[in-house]
Design a protein around this motif. Sequence first.
Motif, PDB file in Angstrom:
ATOM      1  N   HIS A 166      -1.739  -5.695   2.899  1.00 31.51           N
ATOM      2  CA  HIS A 166      -0.671  -5.285   3.400  1.00 31.51           C
ATOM      3  C   HIS A 166      -0.161  -5.862   4.586  1.00 31.51           C
ATOM      4  O   HIS A 166      -0.612  -7.229   4.866  1.00 31.51           O
ATOM      5  CB  HIS A 166      -0.895  -3.668   3.659  1.00 31.51           C
ATOM      6  CG  HIS A 166      -1.977  -3.549   4.576  1.00 31.51           C
ATOM      7  ND1 HIS A 166      -2.126  -4.059   6.023  1.00 31.51           N
ATOM      8  CD2 HIS A 166      -3.386  -3.163   4.174  1.00 31.51           C
ATOM      9  CE1 HIS A 166      -3.427  -3.716   6.334  1.00 31.51           C
ATOM     10  NE2 HIS A 166      -4.125  -3.142   5.224  1.00 31.51           N
ATOM     11  N   SER A 167       0.838  -5.400   5.449  1.00 27.94           N
ATOM     12  CA  SER A 167       1.600  -6.306   6.380  1.00 27.94           C
ATOM     13  C   SER A 167       0.573  -6.854   7.519  1.00 27.94           C
ATOM     14  O   SER A 167       0.739  -7.743   8.224  1.00 27.94           O
ATOM     15  CB  SER A 167       2.525  -5.514   6.991  1.00 27.94           C
ATOM     16  OG  SER A 167       2.440  -4.492   7.811  1.00 27.94           O
ATOM     17  N   ARG A 168      -0.603  -6.130   7.772  1.00 30.87           N
ATOM     18  CA  ARG A 168      -1.622  -6.468   8.824  1.00 30.87           C
ATOM     19  C   ARG A 168      -2.816  -7.110   7.902  1.00 30.87           C
ATOM     20  O   ARG A 168      -3.659  -7.680   8.801  1.00 30.87           O
ATOM     21  CB  ARG A 168      -1.936  -5.237   9.558  1.00 30.87           C
ATOM     22  CG  ARG A 168      -1.000  -4.391   9.856  1.00 30.87           C
ATOM     23  CD  ARG A 168      -0.326  -5.046  10.995  1.00 30.87           C
ATOM     24  NE  ARG A 168       0.601  -4.242  11.616  1.00 30.87           N
ATOM     25  CZ  ARG A 168       0.411  -3.143  12.529  1.00 30.87           C
ATOM     26  NH1 ARG A 168      -0.879  -3.034  13.005  1.00 30.87           N
ATOM     27  NH2 ARG A 168       1.343  -2.256  13.004  1.00 30.87           N
TER      28      ARG A 168
ATOM     29  N   VAL B 137       5.789  -5.562  -2.600  1.00 29.92           N
ATOM     30  CA  VAL B 137       6.290  -5.718  -1.234  1.00 29.92           C
ATOM     31  C   VAL B 137       7.481  -5.407  -0.836  1.00 29.92           C
ATOM     32  O   VAL B 137       7.784  -4.688   0.121  1.00 29.92           O
ATOM     33  CB  VAL B 137       5.696  -7.206  -0.677  1.00 29.92           C
ATOM     34  CG1 VAL B 137       5.878  -7.349   0.738  1.00 29.92           C
ATOM     35  CG2 VAL B 137       4.481  -7.487  -1.063  1.00 29.92           C
ATOM     36  N   GLY B 138       8.415  -6.066  -1.585  1.00 27.98           N
ATOM     37  CA  GLY B 138       9.834  -5.719  -1.264  1.00 27.98           C
ATOM     38  C   GLY B 138      10.330  -6.891  -0.461  1.00 27.98           C
ATOM     39  O   GLY B 138      11.347  -6.750   0.391  1.00 27.98           O
ATOM     40  N   ARG B 139       9.683  -8.032  -0.582  1.00 31.20           N
ATOM     41  CA  ARG B 139      10.218  -9.399   0.086  1.00 31.20           C
ATOM     42  C   ARG B 139      10.587 -10.528  -0.669  1.00 31.20           C
ATOM     43  O   ARG B 139       9.267 -10.807  -1.350  1.00 31.20           O
ATOM     44  CB  ARG B 139       8.975  -9.754   1.086  1.00 31.20           C
ATOM     45  CG  ARG B 139       8.948  -8.779   2.453  1.00 31.20           C
ATOM     46  CD  ARG B 139       7.808  -9.253   3.298  1.00 31.20           C
ATOM     47  NE  ARG B 139       7.849  -8.522   4.685  1.00 31.20           N
ATOM     48  CZ  ARG B 139       8.626  -8.527   5.527  1.00 31.20           C
ATOM     49  NH1 ARG B 139       9.405  -9.839   5.943  1.00 31.20           N
ATOM     50  NH2 ARG B 139       8.430  -7.448   6.482  1.00 31.20           N
TER      51      ARG B 139
ATOM     52  N   VAL C 226       6.123  -6.557  -9.019  1.00 30.28           N
ATOM     53  CA  VAL C 226       6.670  -5.468  -9.038  1.00 30.28           C
ATOM     54  C   VAL C 226       8.124  -5.466  -8.295  1.00 30.28           C
ATOM     55  O   VAL C 226       8.990  -4.776  -8.531  1.00 30.28           O
ATOM     56  CB  VAL C 226       5.950  -4.374  -8.506  1.00 30.28           C
ATOM     57  CG1 VAL C 226       6.560  -3.020  -8.268  1.00 30.28           C
ATOM     58  CG2 VAL C 226       4.423  -4.165  -9.057  1.00 30.28           C
ATOM     59  N   GLY C 227       8.091  -6.250  -7.354  1.00 31.15           N
ATOM     60  CA  GLY C 227       9.280  -6.368  -6.403  1.00 31.15           C
ATOM     61  C   GLY C 227      10.855  -6.590  -7.081  1.00 31.15           C
ATOM     62  O   GLY C 227      10.819  -7.301  -8.188  1.00 31.15           O
TER      63      GLY C 227
ATOM     64  N   MET D 195       8.123 -13.898  -1.780  1.00 28.64           N
ATOM     65  CA  MET D 195       7.115 -13.993  -0.751  1.00 28.64           C
ATOM     66  C   MET D 195       5.815 -14.894  -1.060  1.00 28.64           C
ATOM     67  O   MET D 195       5.299 -15.503  -0.274  1.00 28.64           O
ATOM     68  CB  MET D 195       6.734 -12.836  -0.106  1.00 28.64           C
ATOM     69  CG  MET D 195       5.989 -12.861   1.329  1.00 28.64           C
ATOM     70  SD  MET D 195       5.166 -11.338   1.649  1.00 28.64           S
ATOM     71  CE  MET D 195       3.756 -11.184   0.772  1.00 28.64           C
TER      72      MET D 195
ATOM     73  N   ARG E 106       0.737  -1.185  -0.014  1.00 32.34           N
ATOM     74  CA  ARG E 106       0.125   0.076  -0.114  1.00 32.34           C
ATOM     75  C   ARG E 106       0.918   1.241  -0.179  1.00 32.34           C
ATOM     76  O   ARG E 106       0.614   2.391   0.700  1.00 32.34           O
ATOM     77  CB  ARG E 106      -0.929   0.041   1.275  1.00 32.34           C
ATOM     78  CG  ARG E 106      -0.257  -0.056   2.457  1.00 32.34           C
ATOM     79  CD  ARG E 106      -1.287  -0.068   3.537  1.00 32.34           C
ATOM     80  NE  ARG E 106      -0.578  -0.507   4.772  1.00 32.34           N
ATOM     81  CZ  ARG E 106      -1.115  -0.472   6.063  1.00 32.34           C
ATOM     82  NH1 ARG E 106      -2.250  -0.026   6.341  1.00 32.34           N
ATOM     83  NH2 ARG E 106      -0.528  -1.071   7.123  1.00 32.34           N
ATOM     84  N   SER E 107       2.182   1.358  -0.739  1.00 33.04           N
ATOM     85  CA  SER E 107       2.913   2.585  -0.631  1.00 33.04           C
ATOM     86  C   SER E 107       2.193   3.461  -1.775  1.00 33.04           C
ATOM     87  O   SER E 107       1.377   3.133  -2.416  1.00 33.04           O
ATOM     88  CB  SER E 107       4.354   1.821  -1.102  1.00 33.04           C
ATOM     89  OG  SER E 107       4.191   1.854  -2.525  1.00 33.04           O
TER      90      SER E 107
ATOM     91  N   VAL F 230       8.500  -5.717 -15.117  1.00 31.34           N
ATOM     92  CA  VAL F 230       7.963  -4.532 -14.628  1.00 31.34           C
ATOM     93  C   VAL F 230       8.992  -3.266 -14.867  1.00 31.34           C
ATOM     94  O   VAL F 230       8.535  -1.868 -15.186  1.00 31.34           O
ATOM     95  CB  VAL F 230       7.231  -4.396 -13.412  1.00 31.34           C
ATOM     96  CG1 VAL F 230       6.841  -2.838 -12.876  1.00 31.34           C
ATOM     97  CG2 VAL F 230       6.155  -5.179 -13.031  1.00 31.34           C
ATOM     98  N   GLY F 231      10.313  -3.702 -14.235  1.00 34.09           N
ATOM     99  CA  GLY F 231      11.303  -2.488 -14.252  1.00 34.09           C
ATOM    100  C   GLY F 231      11.533  -1.742 -15.630  1.00 34.09           C
ATOM    101  O   GLY F 231      11.491  -0.617 -15.439  1.00 34.09           O
TER     102      GLY F 231
ATOM    103  N   ASP G  37       8.762 -10.389  -5.831  1.00 31.09           N
ATOM    104  CA  ASP G  37       8.383 -10.534  -4.579  1.00 31.09           C
ATOM    105  C   ASP G  37       7.406 -12.071  -4.712  1.00 31.09           C
ATOM    106  O   ASP G  37       6.934 -12.680  -3.711  1.00 31.09           O
ATOM    107  CB  ASP G  37       7.270  -9.673  -4.339  1.00 31.09           C
ATOM    108  CG  ASP G  37       7.781  -8.199  -3.906  1.00 31.09           C
ATOM    109  OD1 ASP G  37       8.972  -8.374  -3.530  1.00 31.09           O
ATOM    110  OD2 ASP G  37       7.140  -7.351  -3.857  1.00 31.09           O
TER     111      ASP G  37
END
Length: 300
Positions: A190-192, A210-212, A230-231, A215, A167-168, A270-271, A250
């Motif tokens: 998101h993380s929650r 996410v950047g993980r 996207v990660g 995952m 959710r950035s 995506v990059g 991700d």
Amino acid sequence: MAAELIDGKAFAAELRERVAGHVAGLRAAHGIVPGLAVVLVGEDPASEVYVRNKGRQTVEVGMASFEHKLAAETSEAALLDLVARLNGDDAVHGILVQLPLPAHIDADAVINAIDPAKDVDGFTLSNVGLLGTGQKAMVPCTPLGCLMMLKDRLGDLSGLDAVVIGRSNIVGKPMAQLLLGQSCTVTIAHSRTRDLPEVVRRADIVVAAVGRPEMVPGDWIKPGAVVIDVGINRIPAPERGEGKTRLVGDCHFESCAAVAGAITPVPGGVGPMTIACLLANTVTACCRAHGLPEPEGLTA
Ligand code: NDP
């Protein structure tokens, strides 16, 4: 692998070609050269690479590139002064301030000082508000590139279930707005989020931002879903030699590709689309600034 590979590199090359065609047309018909100014503060090595690539690709499509490299200790006032000058410069149709900025500079203040009409990153409050209310905005480049690839693959997205993980402000939220604009039923995870696997399993479209590393495994993916990864994560790759690394997304590529209908690879998904969309946004901004019709297919 069951999934079709969505080749972001080829898609970006084709988009750049179309941008170059429009740039040539603007020059021939109106004597206008779209111009993109990129501002870099400090010496972050990753940012330097991005800025160099942006400058090179800007010139390759026939646009004017203005690079402003400022020392890390540049004051916020000096940076705001440069932004004001670029806002007033008729040769500049797009302004991009490379993030992250050094800690002593208020990034929000700098971003919001950019003339929204020249905000080719789509990060100003004005453009965020326009996108959120379904009005004509400058659309952030990464989500724009994702949407282009989704529409190319799926055509009409109306009624599809889309899950955006992340959710950035630069990826997740604008991506969700764009999908809502296409009449998808959108969930932002998101993380929650409780029971993320179940949330993802119902999606026809999964966008992971996410950047993980890796995952999202394949058993979260609904068979036939389209997966946009996207990660960009760098992980150790001892199999390539001591100290070597490699890039992963991700999503766990092999297992997701075994189930999905289509998937973007990392790297090469995506990059490459992000910079191509930046160039497309600059042409769009240029046409709007001159009251000219906007070329088809360059924006959402
Ligand atoms: P941010 O760190 O700003 O946001 C990450 C999001 O992921 C947050 O909303 C966070 O939730 C969520 N998240 C973190 N952990 C989990 C989890 N375990 N489960 C579910 N959600 C989680 O990252 P960005 O949006 O800036 O970037 C995301 C990725 O995309 C990065 O790898 C980045 O490198 C890449 N990227 C790639 C670009 C390209 O051109 N291809 C451009 C921009 C980014 P919460 O809000 O609750 O903390």
